[in-house]
Design a protein around this motif. Structure first.
Motif, short mmCIF file in Angstrom:
data_model
loop_
_atom_site.label_atom_id
_atom_site.label_comp_id
_atom_site.label_asym_id
_atom_site.label_seq_id
_atom_site.Cartn_x
_atom_site.Cartn_y
_atom_site.Cartn_z
N ALA A 55 0.85 -1.21 0.00
CA ALA A 55 0.00 0.00 0.00
C ALA A 55 0.88 1.25 0.00
CB ALA A 55 -0.89 -0.01 1.23
N PRO A 56 0.48 2.31 -0.66
CA PRO A 56 -0.75 2.50 -1.44
C PRO A 56 -0.69 1.93 -2.85
CG PRO A 56 0.57 4.50 -1.44
CD PRO A 56 1.28 3.54 -0.55
N GLY A 57 0.44 1.37 -3.25
CA GLY A 57 0.47 0.68 -4.53
C GLY A 57 1.42 1.25 -5.57
N GLY A 58 2.33 2.07 -5.12
CA GLY A 58 3.32 2.66 -6.06
C GLY A 58 4.12 1.57 -6.77
N TRP A 59 4.60 0.62 -6.00
CA TRP A 59 5.42 -0.45 -6.59
C TRP A 59 4.56 -1.33 -7.53
CZ3 TRP A 59 10.00 -2.89 -3.49
CH2 TRP A 59 10.85 -1.86 -3.07
N LEU A 60 3.30 -1.50 -7.12
CA LEU A 60 2.42 -2.32 -7.98
C LEU A 60 2.25 -1.63 -9.33
CD1 LEU A 60 -0.38 -3.42 -5.47
CD2 LEU A 60 1.41 -4.83 -6.46
N VAL A 77 0.18 -7.32 -1.21
CA VAL A 77 -0.35 -7.61 0.12
C VAL A 77 -0.04 -6.44 1.04
CG1 VAL A 77 -0.33 -9.29 2.02
CG2 VAL A 77 0.30 -10.02 -0.28
N ASP A 78 -1.00 -6.06 1.83
CA ASP A 78 -0.73 -5.02 2.84
C ASP A 78 -1.77 -5.11 3.95
OD1 ASP A 78 1.12 -2.25 2.67
OD2 ASP A 78 -0.49 -2.24 4.15
N LEU A 79 -1.42 -4.51 5.06
CA LEU A 79 -2.37 -4.46 6.19
C LEU A 79 -3.57 -3.60 5.81
CD1 LEU A 79 -0.01 -3.81 9.22
CD2 LEU A 79 -1.47 -5.80 8.91
N VAL A 80 -3.32 -2.59 4.99
CA VAL A 80 -4.41 -1.69 4.63
C VAL A 80 -4.85 -1.98 3.19
CG1 VAL A 80 -3.76 0.19 6.16
CG2 VAL A 80 -2.80 0.10 3.89
N PRO A 81 -6.14 -1.74 2.91
CA PRO A 81 -6.61 -2.02 1.55
C PRO A 81 -5.93 -1.12 0.53
CG PRO A 81 -8.43 -1.51 3.06
CD PRO A 81 -7.19 -1.21 3.79
N GLU A 93 -3.74 -8.42 4.28
CA GLU A 93 -3.20 -9.43 5.19
C GLU A 93 -1.99 -8.89 5.94
OE1 GLU A 93 -4.29 -12.37 5.94
OE2 GLU A 93 -5.73 -12.79 4.34
N ASP A 94 -1.70 -9.53 7.06
CA ASP A 94 -0.48 -9.22 7.79
C ASP A 94 0.58 -10.23 7.33
OD1 ASP A 94 1.58 -9.08 9.58
OD2 ASP A 94 0.31 -8.87 11.35
N ILE A 95 1.64 -9.77 6.78
CA ILE A 95 2.60 -10.71 6.15
C ILE A 95 3.30 -11.62 7.16
CG2 ILE A 95 3.05 -9.22 4.15
CD1 ILE A 95 5.88 -8.78 5.46
N HIS A 118 9.60 -6.41 -1.33
CA HIS A 118 9.17 -6.05 0.03
C HIS A 118 9.65 -4.65 0.36
CE1 HIS A 118 9.93 -5.93 4.46
NE2 HIS A 118 8.62 -6.04 4.37
N ASP A 119 8.70 -3.78 0.66
CA ASP A 119 9.05 -2.39 0.99
C ASP A 119 8.41 -2.04 2.33
OD1 ASP A 119 9.97 0.21 0.73
OD2 ASP A 119 8.25 0.87 -0.44
N GLY A 120 8.32 -3.05 3.19
CA GLY A 120 7.57 -2.87 4.44
C GLY A 120 8.24 -1.96 5.45
N ALA A 121 7.40 -1.26 6.17
CA ALA A 121 7.89 -0.42 7.27
C ALA A 121 6.86 -0.52 8.39
CB ALA A 121 8.04 1.00 6.79
N PRO A 122 7.30 -0.78 9.60
CA PRO A 122 6.33 -0.93 10.69
C PRO A 122 5.72 0.42 11.07
CG PRO A 122 8.55 -1.00 11.52
CD PRO A 122 8.68 -0.89 10.05
N THR A 158 14.30 -6.38 -1.12
CA THR A 158 13.70 -5.92 0.12
C THR A 158 14.35 -4.64 0.65
OG1 THR A 158 13.22 -6.50 2.40
CG2 THR A 158 15.21 -7.43 1.49
N LYS A 159 13.54 -3.92 1.39
CA LYS A 159 14.10 -2.73 2.07
C LYS A 159 14.62 -3.19 3.44
CE LYS A 159 11.13 0.42 3.73
NZ LYS A 159 10.17 1.49 3.41
N VAL A 160 15.76 -2.68 3.83
CA VAL A 160 16.32 -3.01 5.14
C VAL A 160 16.81 -1.71 5.78
CG1 VAL A 160 18.03 -4.38 6.38
CG2 VAL A 160 17.18 -5.20 4.22
C1 LIG Z 1 6.50 2.23 2.74
S1 LIG Z 1 4.93 1.57 2.63
C2 LIG Z 1 5.01 0.68 1.16
C3 LIG Z 1 4.92 1.55 -0.03
C4 LIG Z 1 4.75 0.76 -1.31
N1 LIG Z 1 5.92 0.02 -1.66
C5 LIG Z 1 4.39 1.66 -2.47
O1 LIG Z 1 5.19 1.85 -3.35
O2 LIG Z 1 3.30 2.18 -2.46
C6 LIG Z 1 4.99 0.37 3.87
C7 LIG Z 1 3.74 -0.42 4.01
O3 LIG Z 1 4.03 -1.52 4.85
C8 LIG Z 1 2.82 -1.93 5.39
N2 LIG Z 1 3.00 -2.89 6.50
C9 LIG Z 1 3.63 -2.69 7.67
N3 LIG Z 1 3.60 -3.81 8.41
C10 LIG Z 1 2.95 -4.74 7.67
C11 LIG Z 1 2.58 -6.09 7.91
N4 LIG Z 1 2.92 -6.70 9.04
N5 LIG Z 1 1.92 -6.75 6.96
C12 LIG Z 1 1.59 -6.12 5.80
N6 LIG Z 1 1.90 -4.86 5.53
C13 LIG Z 1 2.56 -4.16 6.46
C14 LIG Z 1 2.19 -0.62 5.82
O4 LIG Z 1 0.78 -0.77 5.91
C15 LIG Z 1 2.60 0.31 4.68
O5 LIG Z 1 1.57 0.49 3.79
#
Ligand SMILES: C[S@@+](CC[C@H](N)C(=O)[O-])C[C@H]1O[C@@H](n2cnc3c(N)ncnc32)[C@H](O)[C@@H]1O
Length: 978
Positions: A55-60, A77-81, A93-95, A118-122, A158-160
């Protein structure tokens, strides 16, 4: 919200944000994937991509754009729609959960993914350290999904965050992929700790050790036993497969079991590969806090952490410290090892230490190294070198003359200055590093990081370097960060610098000095520092010195070359021949009169280092006297009326230059006013321009006219392009103000990255200012490079759009290679050669050449003004004469006849040198010689008026003419010199 506020706040609306908006991406982070894909090209051939935390879908969006349009699946996949994106399936979903895995399985069916992103950030909220840890955990969760869904050979990106667990993660990646590389895309903010790791060539092992994907195992002190000193005793603990702590004894048993099932025994009798050997810094057994292993992966088929080797292998090995840090146990396995058991140096203590290296402390390691050194000597592998002997060298000292002494003194001062700067930089970096370490140890709050980021600025702001008594200041220890070693470092360095200086004065080569300087350093150093480190340091210092001296000579050579080149060009030009376009070297030679032309001919701003620019200024100064002498022969000046205003600049040197230009400019204005007088209005062809034009040939006229048009066009062109850009950005700015959402992720909630990223406002402001200055300069000076002309022509001819141009501006050369710890020579080289080459067209080159030629063909201003003055005097005379003639014509009182009137008017006109003046035919002098001797009447073959003279008179008349001509010439030259 105001624009400025937005910049400093969370908005951080940088160019990537603008670009994302322009190109319809939902988040600026889309460009990170664009840039990663540009480097690794994993999307073009991918049929199935999974984007975790999408989310929000830039990479998609990027994936949908860059992947093959048919028969491809993209799952996000993301926690938010995520708002629907064409060709993309999105899951909420929660990954980290099992349900996510099931949902993915249901979507994927039998497919395997080519790429997992994977571009996740908590979520934000907790302390930096905790957030960083959650992020690496998230990475491990994404890796877990990746290894399940990736096809063999697939890519995981992945992002680290570069926290203290970063190396551990890299190590895990290395176990599962053939190639692991970390990249910081240009669109990722420098202030962010994020980095993108691309793992290529998934190995797809049949069975994966669950420990590899267990955060507790990966991020705990798995490198060795954990020492728990809470109860005052040393309790050795290790971590089992499930991540639980177990006593060391149990762990050791497990270890031995592992050893029996694992082919580590293979290591016996086999030389330790370079892969096994860690770098001294990462595996320094003397600095346990730095004990993070930079793992390079297991050997083929070797999947355990338990390692053994033979004692003799270690003794022979080039990196004994590396081996000590890596190996768990050393055995006396073969005959040659067993021989050592008989050696009195192999004490019981040594033997027991070698039994289990993981429980040893610093002292034990020291003892083992001493043991190794003694054994090597004993076996004749090492020869003891008398260091003192090595250090003393006989150097022949030549007496220096005064000039040389001055040069050397200057060199010394320059060197001292650069050393001082380097010391300062190093100190700031060390300070930063220490702060980061403190932060990792939870000794500071995350707030402190932000403060620390401005460290450079504050240190500059409160720098007392220039204050007298700087030495005393060194003694002052301010704040909690100041440590004793800081003082030591600077003192040591001072000592080193002094040594160097001494050596320079005595004409020693830098490499000859180093041992002595280093010996002094060594004395002050902690004795724990290993020989290797000391050697490396010496080597680095000597390399630095050699590089500096190389640069110095190069600079001198360049300077001499430029001066020679300039002289040659001037000589050619004085010969009257046109020699093509003047380059920047020639500018200085355009002379005092052409201060305006100096401006006109300024080359387009080139990205160059500070050093370079100061060099060129110095050179310009050096060229001036020569340029003055050459001034009359130059034909490079703009007419006063069209003289451009001087460009503004920031530095002191350029200010002085600007003042000079201003004064010349003032003169030009005076001249312009003078030529504006009504007397010039009557001139045929329209005033000053005509006068100037009359000085040259018709061709030149045409050329200069054309040139002016072209220059105007150029300026217009540039202004239009620039204005367009400005307008565009203004529009966007307005939009920004209208919009409420001011972040990367439209509609997405705040992420950790956002919290962590802080805009470096000062940097951006400076950049903007620089760009504005550049634009102003282009608007004033016009285009002076073929590249700029090419781009301008393409824009005007609509061969390229503004967006394309901006897009192309972000190329791999935009990533400025930099960072702490890189050697100066490397950075210098990068700055010089890491440039984007813009292809130029023939037309553009021709246009620039014509422009320069036309400018070169113009007469210099003084000549033009002199001609104009002459012309004006003539016009005045004619007007006066005309008035007189009119008076005679209208005169009725004196009763003059028409004939008398006509002759009087003719006389007046003849006096003014105007139309009425007729040239008297010259009398021809004929010498009465030969057939003409003594004859009466017209001599033979002579037409027109004649006079018979004797030969002497003819000679005398000729001589008089010659003398008069010479006098005229010399008086003209004197005038010009005045
Ligand atoms: C930096 S954003 C991703 C941006 C995305 N790559 C883009 O280009 O739009 C990080 C995302 O990680 C998601 N996130 C954080 N923890 C997560 C989890 N446990 N499961 C799924 N998504 C998670 C957040 O909801 C957030 O939308």
């Amino acid at each position: 919200m105001g624009k400025d506020q937005k910049k400093t706040g969370k908005g951080r609306l940088d160019k990537w944000y603008q670009l994302a908006k322009e190109q319809g991406y939902r988040a600026r982070s889309a460009f990170k994937l664009v840039q990663l894909n540009r480097k690794y090209d994993f999307l073009a051939s991918a049929r199935c991509v999974i984007d975790l935390c999408a989310a929000p879908g830039g990479w998609l969006q990027v994936a949908a754009k860059q992947m093959p349009q048919q028969n491809s699946i993209i799952i996000g996949v993301d926690l938010v729609p995520i708002k629907p994106i064409p060709r993309c399936i999105t899951l909420v979903e929660d990954i980290t959960t099992e349900s996510c895995r099931r949902a993915l399985r249901a979507e994927m069916k039998d497919w395997k993914a080519d790429v997992v992103l994977h571009d996740g950030a908590p979520n934000v909220g907790s302390a930096w350290v905790q957030d960083a840890f959650t992020q690496v955990e998230l990475v491990l969760a994404s890796l877990k999904l990746a290894v399940e869904f990736l096809r063999p050979g697939g890519t995981f990106c992945t992002k680290v965050f570069r926290s203290k667990d970063y190396n551990s993660l890299l190590w895990v990646f290395n176990q599962l992929f053939t190639k692991v590389e970390a990249t910081k895309p240009a669109s990722s903010r420098n202030v962010s700790a994020e980095i993108f790791v691309t793992c290529q060539g998934f190995l797809a092992p049949a069975k994966i050790d669950p420990k590899l994907l267990n955060p507790k195992f990966v991020f705990s002190e798995v490198d060795g036993p954990v020492e728990d000193e809470a109860d005052g005793k040393k309790k050795i603990v290790e971590v089992d497969e499930e991540g639980n702590e177990v006593p060391a004894s149990a762990a050791l048993k497990k270890g031995s079991k592992a050893a029996s099932t694992n082919p580590l025994a293979k290591l016996e009798g086999k030389a330790i590969s370079t892969k096994d050997v860690m770098t001294p810094a990462s595996l320094n057994v003397f600095a346990p806090e730095k004990k993070r292993k930079q793992r390079e992966g297991y050997d083929d088929g070797d999947m355990t952490l338990y390692k053994e080797c033979r004692v003799m292998e270690w003794i022979r090995h080039a990196d004994p410290i590396g081996v000590l840090g890596m190996v768990t146990r050393m055995r006396f396995a073969e005959d040659e090892d067993k021989k050592l058991l008989k050696n009195p140096l192999t004490t019981e203590e040594i033997k027991s230490c070698l039994e289990d290296l993981k429980v040893l402390g610093k002292k034990d390691f020291k003892m083992l190294l001493k043991y190794r050194a003694a054994i090597r000597e004993d076996l004749g592998l090492d020869v003891k070198i008398d260091e003192k002997e090595e250090l003393t060298e006989n150097v022949e000292i030549e007496p220096l003359d005064e000039e040389e002494q001055i040069t050397q003194e200057l060199e010394r001062l320059a060197h001292d200055e650069s050393m001082k700067k380097r010391r300062e930089r190093r100190r700031v970096n060390e300070k930063k590093q220490r702060e980061v370490q403190r932060m990792q140890l939870n000794m500071v709050t995350p707030m402190d990081i932000g403060l620390e980021q401005q460290d450079g600025m504050t240190s500059e702001m409160f720098d007392l370097g220039e204050v007298e008594g700087g030495k005393e200041r060194r003694g002052v220890r301010g704040g909690r960060l100041a440590s004793d070693d800081e003082g030591e470092v600077s003192d040591e360095e001072d000592a080193g610098a002094a040594q160097l200086q001494k050596a320079k004065n005595q004409r020693m080569r830098p490499s000859e000095v180093i041992p002595a300087a280093a010996a002094q350093d060594d004395g002050a150093e902690d004795e724990d520092v290993s020989d290797d480190e000391r050697r490396t340091r010496r080597l680095e210092e000597s390399l630095d010195l050699l590089y500096e001296s190389y640069q110095q000579t190069k600079l001198e050579r360049d300077h001499k070359h430029k001066v020679k080149e300039q002289r040659r060009k001037r000589a050619m030009e004085e010969g009257g021949e046109f020699r093509g376009i003047k380059d920047s070297d020639d500018e200085g030679a355009s002379g005092a009169d052409s201060s305006e032309s100096e401006e006109d001919f300024d080359p387009a701003p080139q990205p160059s280092s500070d050093e370079d620019s100061s060099d060129s200024e110095d050179e310009a100064e050096a060229k001036k006297p020569a340029a003055l002498a050459a001034a009359p022969s130059k034909k490079r000046a703009r007419v006063a009326a069209t003289a451009p205003e001087p460009a503004e600049s920031a530095g002191l040197l350029t200010k002085l230059k600007a003042n000079k230009v201003l004064s010349t400019d003032a003169k030009s204005r005076q001249a312009a006013m003078w030529f504006d007088q009504p007397a010039f209005k009557g001139l045929p062809g329209g005033g000053l321009e005509a006068l100037l034009g009359s000085s040259g040939t018709d061709d030149e006229d045409a050329a200069s006219e054309e040139d002016e048009e072209m220059a105007d066009d150029d300026e217009e062109g540039v202004r239009t392009v620039w204005d367009e850009l400005e307008e565009a950005s203004d529009d966007e700015g307005e939009e920004e103000e209208e919009e409420d959402s001011d972040d990367d992720f439209t509609g997405a909630r705040e992420t950790f990255e956002e919290d962590e990223d802080m805009e470096d406002e000062a940097d951006i402001d400076a950049q903007e200012q620089e760009e504005i200055a550049k634009a102003e300069r282009i608007a004033k000076v016009g285009l002076t490079t073929a590249e700029a002309m090419t781009l301008a022509q393409q824009l005007v001819n609509r061969e390229r759009t503004k967006t394309q141009l901006v897009d192309e501006g972000f190329n791999r050369h935009t990533d400025i290679v930099g960072g702490d710890g890189l050697p100066t020579w490397f950075l210098d080289d990068e700055q010089r050669h890491f440039r984007h080459n813009i292809p130029v067209t023939k037309d553009a080159v021709q246009a620039i050449r014509d422009k320069m030629r036309a400018l070169n063909a113009r007469p210099i201003k003084k000549v033009a003004e002199a001609k104009a003055r002459k012309q004006m005097r003539k016009v005045r005379r004619i007007e006066k004469a005309r008035a007189k003639a009119q008076g005679i014509n209208d005169d009725e009182e004196n009763g003059l006849t028409e004939k008398e009137k006509a002759s009087s008017i003719a006389k007046i006109l003849a006096k003014t040198g105007g139309a009425g003046k007729t040239k008297k035919p010259e009398k021809k002098l004929v010498v009465a010689r030969g057939a003409n001797r003594g004859i009466q009447g017209r001599p033979k073959g002579v037409k027109g008026k004649y006079k018979i003279v004797d030969s002497r008179m003819k000679k005398e008349v000729r001589a008089l003419k010659r003398i008069a001509k010479r006098d005229r010439k010399s008086s003209g030259r004197k005038k010009a010199n005045k």
